[in-house]
Scaffold this active site. Structure first.
Site, PDB file in Angstrom:
ATOM      1  N   GLY A  31      14.567 -40.609 118.383  1.00  0.00           N
ATOM      2  CA  GLY A  31      13.157 -40.233 118.479  1.00  0.00           C
ATOM      3  C   GLY A  31      12.795 -39.774 119.870  1.00  0.00           C
ATOM      4  O   GLY A  31      13.670 -39.413 120.665  1.00  0.00           O
ATOM      5  N   LEU A  33      11.325 -37.040 120.503  1.00  0.00           N
ATOM      6  CA  LEU A  33      11.996 -35.744 120.373  1.00  0.00           C
ATOM      7  C   LEU A  33      11.447 -34.704 121.354  1.00  0.00           C
ATOM      8  O   LEU A  33      10.281 -34.741 121.731  1.00  0.00           O
ATOM      9  CB  LEU A  33      11.847 -35.235 118.934  1.00  0.00           C
ATOM     10  CG  LEU A  33      12.392 -36.182 117.848  1.00  0.00           C
ATOM     11  CD1 LEU A  33      12.238 -35.537 116.470  1.00  0.00           C
ATOM     12  CD2 LEU A  33      13.852 -36.560 118.096  1.00  0.00           C
ATOM     13  N   HIS A  37      16.416 -31.778 121.055  1.00  0.00           N
ATOM     14  CA  HIS A  37      16.632 -32.221 119.667  1.00  0.00           C
ATOM     15  C   HIS A  37      16.354 -31.075 118.696  1.00  0.00           C
ATOM     16  O   HIS A  37      17.051 -30.907 117.690  1.00  0.00           O
ATOM     17  CB  HIS A  37      15.693 -33.389 119.325  1.00  0.00           C
ATOM     18  CG  HIS A  37      15.943 -34.624 120.117  1.00  0.00           C
ATOM     19  ND1 HIS A  37      15.063 -35.079 121.079  1.00  0.00           N
ATOM     20  CD2 HIS A  37      16.967 -35.513 120.094  1.00  0.00           C
ATOM     21  CE1 HIS A  37      15.531 -36.190 121.605  1.00  0.00           C
ATOM     22  NE2 HIS A  37      16.688 -36.480 121.046  1.00  0.00           N
ATOM     23  N   LYS A 151      24.566 -32.653 126.142  1.00  0.00           N
ATOM     24  CA  LYS A 151      23.993 -33.447 127.235  1.00  0.00           C
ATOM     25  C   LYS A 151      24.710 -34.792 127.342  1.00  0.00           C
ATOM     26  O   LYS A 151      24.976 -35.284 128.423  1.00  0.00           O
ATOM     27  CB  LYS A 151      22.504 -33.630 126.980  1.00  0.00           C
ATOM     28  CG  LYS A 151      21.921 -34.696 127.835  1.00  0.00           C
ATOM     29  CD  LYS A 151      20.884 -34.245 128.773  1.00  0.00           C
ATOM     30  CE  LYS A 151      20.321 -35.451 129.453  1.00  0.00           C
ATOM     31  NZ  LYS A 151      20.044 -36.525 128.487  1.00  0.00           N
TER      32      LYS A 151
END
Ligand code: PAF
Length: 282
Positions: A31, A33, A37, A151
């Site tokens: 989450g 986001l 994402h 990442k």
């Protein structure tokens, strides 16, 4: 977009698609986001027929409980972003749904050297929790493809190896880092940076970029030492590591000539926030 809270509900949905021969892309998230994402969802949509996302703040991968408590939780906003990105289904499972028998790991995998350097050395137990949750989420979601971000390059390498070890047919896809206009790698943690820390945080990406720009000239080890000094010179920035590694094995690389595929990775505390970043070289 369909929102599920239970494994049974999601599995009925996914099995209904897979029986029709459709491919199912899965992007696991915790989450909070951001555009990084969204790039996973975009890639999933471009590759697969159906795109599924999970939002689950996994307690077993936080080696500092304060980090778990402080992890931003923005579910309403996240759901709006996923809907706007064209995600087909999302699962928001409870800790009990993910770990019905408790959070203690019941399986161990020999991931070799991959879990040892960098994040492995600085966040003991972190990758055990990541492996545990990703394996479990794959069992819950039953995807054909798995989308993960560059990442967390070490995390990506470890999950790719896990898929090999469990003979999984799931295809893993690495999605490039998405950066802010000034170079800062997007991260859910960035919202916790103060205005000054946000400026200071640029030293991570700029140092990586500066070292990469020297390739294949200069002494790599000396460049890394100078890079660490440059980062640590900024008040409020405390470097944990700056390391060059082989992209496949994550073994350290001392000279440019030692590998044709290098990943240069760093982690640093900027104020109270721990950030990571990396670049692939060449
Ligand atoms: O990268 C993350 O956000 C997490 O480590 C993951 C893969 C969702 C597992 O909790």
């Amino acid at each position: 977009m369909v929102v599920f809270h239970t494994e049974a509900g999601l599995q009925a949905y996914v099995k209904g698609k897979r029986i029709l021969g459709k491919t199912v892309g899965f992007s696991p998230t915790m989450g909070a986001l951001h555009e990084g994402h969204m790039s996973l969802i975009e890639k999933s949509r471009a590759t697969c027929d159906i795109s599924v996302c999970s939002i689950f703040v996994n307690p077993t991968q936080f080696n500092e409980s304060s980090d778990l408590d402080k992890y931003p939780r923005t579910v309403e906003k996240d759901l709006k972003m996923l809907e706007a990105a064209g995600c087909d289904a999302v699962i928001l499972p409870s800790v009990k749904a993910v770990y019905p028998k408790g959070t203690r790991p019941t399986e161990r995998f020999d991931l070799g050297f991959l879990t040892q350097p960098m994040e492995g050395a600085h966040r003991p137990g972190h990758f055990d929790g990541v492996v545990q949750v990703v394996k479990r989420l794959l069992e819950m979601v039953l995807p054909t493809h798995l989308f993960m971000g560059q990442k967390d390059f070490q995390q990506f390498s470890i999950i790719a190896r896990l898929l090999q070890l469990i003979n999984s047919e799931v295809k893993i896809v690495c999605c490039p880092i998405v950066r802010e206009a000034d170079g800062l790698a997007m991260s859910s943690r960035n919202v916790r940076l103060s205005a000054q820390d946000r400026k200071n945080a640029l030293v991570l990406s700029s140092t990586l970029k500066q070292i990469k720009a020297q390739y294949p000239n200069g002494d790599l080890s000396a460049l890394i030492t100078a890079g660490m000094e440059r980062m640590n010179a900024i008040e409020g920035v405390d470097v944990e590591y700056l390391e060059a590694a082989h992209q496949d094995t994550l073994r350290p690389v001392k000279r440019w000539a030692d590998s044709s595929a290098i990943v240069l990775c760093t982690a640093a505390r900027v104020g109270a926030v721990r950030l990571i970043d990396n670049v692939l070289i060449p």
